[in-house]
Design an enzyme around this catalytic site. Structure first.
Site, mmCIF file in Angstrom:
data_model
loop_
_atom_site.group_PDB
_atom_site.id
_atom_site.type_symbol
_atom_site.label_atom_id
_atom_site.label_comp_id
_atom_site.label_asym_id
_atom_site.label_seq_id
_atom_site.Cartn_x
_atom_site.Cartn_y
_atom_site.Cartn_z
ATOM 1 N N ASP A 1 18.511 15.611 -16.570
ATOM 2 C CA ASP A 1 17.717 16.714 -17.044
ATOM 3 C C ASP A 1 17.960 17.890 -16.565
ATOM 4 O O ASP A 1 18.089 18.928 -17.366
ATOM 5 C CB ASP A 1 16.152 16.080 -17.111
ATOM 6 C CG ASP A 1 15.827 15.017 -17.843
ATOM 7 O OD1 ASP A 1 16.475 14.477 -18.648
ATOM 8 O OD2 ASP A 1 14.814 14.288 -17.203
ATOM 9 N N GLU B 1 25.730 5.248 -21.159
ATOM 10 C CA GLU B 1 25.389 5.365 -22.496
ATOM 11 C C GLU B 1 26.914 5.657 -23.398
ATOM 12 O O GLU B 1 26.671 5.029 -24.631
ATOM 13 C CB GLU B 1 24.740 6.706 -22.524
ATOM 14 C CG GLU B 1 23.179 6.526 -21.911
ATOM 15 C CD GLU B 1 22.842 8.080 -21.449
ATOM 16 O OE1 GLU B 1 21.572 8.046 -21.022
ATOM 17 O OE2 GLU B 1 23.620 9.056 -21.522
ATOM 18 N N ARG C 1 0.864 -1.084 0.096
ATOM 19 C CA ARG C 1 0.039 -0.105 0.081
ATOM 20 C C ARG C 1 0.781 1.369 -0.108
ATOM 21 O O ARG C 1 1.843 1.333 0.777
ATOM 22 C CB ARG C 1 -1.037 0.048 1.222
ATOM 23 C CG ARG C 1 -2.018 -1.231 1.173
ATOM 24 C CD ARG C 1 -2.966 -1.144 2.341
ATOM 25 N NE ARG C 1 -3.846 -2.333 2.217
ATOM 26 C CZ ARG C 1 -4.971 -2.583 1.336
ATOM 27 N NH1 ARG C 1 -5.044 -1.580 0.334
ATOM 28 N NH2 ARG C 1 -5.585 -3.611 1.351
#
Length: 313
Positions: free
Chosen positions: A258, A191, A30
């Protein structure tokens, strides 16, 4: 509307953040929802840039109920955007913090399928403005149905028009985007290793590898971020820069990359040198990992962290 910076997110999302005491393997866990944010690389970048004081426009495809929710969240935030309608549903991602151990689990889902006509509409939307932007940020992943050359084609056309393209993507999209005239590309170690290198190599070897692909014309300026928070930059003139932020308590890595691109692009648009803009990017990522959510909110802390960011030997 005219915006000097346009960001493009091919695979946007609604980011839902929540907390739970413990995550259970074989029963219900929960959770309490703590926040819901517009998500996706370029959308995060646009919101940060606007918060720093520079006009920006976020462009992205959107479809279904999640697409409508994404647009509502951006309207609530007063973020200018242009959406391209698609038939499939925009994705939703989850970030759940387990209070028991203090860890965050980030669940990222695949993006929607886009038809060729929808892909073409996205390409056209970026370069159809009467007054072209100074910077175009291509950020985030692309769906499997989108050709690997998608960002590369856009980069080549935009660069030919005098637009400075900032790349922040990965996988096939990254490999298809390089060698097409981008102004700057930001990669993390994982990357970068996808280009044929080892993620475990030392800093000296990494620098040599960066120089190697720069010599082949991969990009004008190359940034590789490090796992411990710093980053390396090699410029088109051959200058090598490296900065390390102060040690901080990490709460969440969501949106850190970002924020790096946001601060970097904002400072470049403001006329700052690549050195200064790069250092701000390192500082911005450091600030973001100290907070919940996917945004760079504390601009005062950004200035403090910028001053504390030191050259990396």
């Amino acid at each position: 509307m005219y915006a000097p910076i346009i960001t493009f997110t091919m695979n946007p999302a609604v980011d839902t953040f929540g907390e739970t005491e413990r995550i259970f393997e074989d029963s219900k866990t929960r959770c309490q929802q703590t926040r819901q944010e517009p998500g996706g690389g370029g959308i995060n970048v646009a919101r940060n840039i606007i918060r720093m004081g520079t006009p920006a426009l976020a462009i992205f495809p959107a479809g279904g109920l999640n697409g409508e929710l994404l647009k509502q969240l951006l309207a609530r935030d007063n973020t200018p955007y242009q959406s391209i309608s698609i038939a499939s549903d925009t994705r939703q991602n989850l970030a759940i913090t387990e209070r028991y151990c203090g860890k965050m689990y980030h669940f990222v889902f695949p993006g929607p399928e886009l038809t060729k006509a929808e892909q073409d509409a996205c390409r056209n939307a970026l370069l159809e403005h009467q007054q072209l932007p100074e910077f175009l940020v291509l950020s985030g992943s692309i769906a499997d149905c989108v050709p690997a050359s998608f960002y590369g084609e856009i980069t080549k056309k935009a660069s030919a028009l005098g637009i400075k393209v900032v790349l922040d993507t990965s996988g096939a999209a990254l490999q298809g985007a390089l060698y097409n005239g981008a102004y700057v590309a930001k990669l993390n170690r994982k990357e970068f290793s996808s280009l044929g290198y080892s993620e475990l190599d030392d800093i000296a070897t990494l620098r040599a590898q960066m120089r190697e692909i720069m010599a082949k014309g991969a990009v004008s300026n190359l940034i590789v971020t490090l796992a411990q928070g710093g980053a390396l930059l090699i410029t088109e003139s051959g200058e090598e820069l490296a900065y390390m932020p102060p040690k901080v308590e990490i709460i969440s890595h969501v949106g850190a990359g970002d924020s790096f691109v946001s601060a970097l692009t904002h400072q470049l648009y403001q006329g700052k040198s690549l050195d200064v803009a790069f250092r701000y990017g390192v500082a911005a990522a450091s600030v973001t990992v100290q907070t919940k959510g996917n945004q760079l909110y504390d601009l005062d802390l950004l200035e403090v962290t910028y001053k504390k960011t030191q050259p990396l030997a």
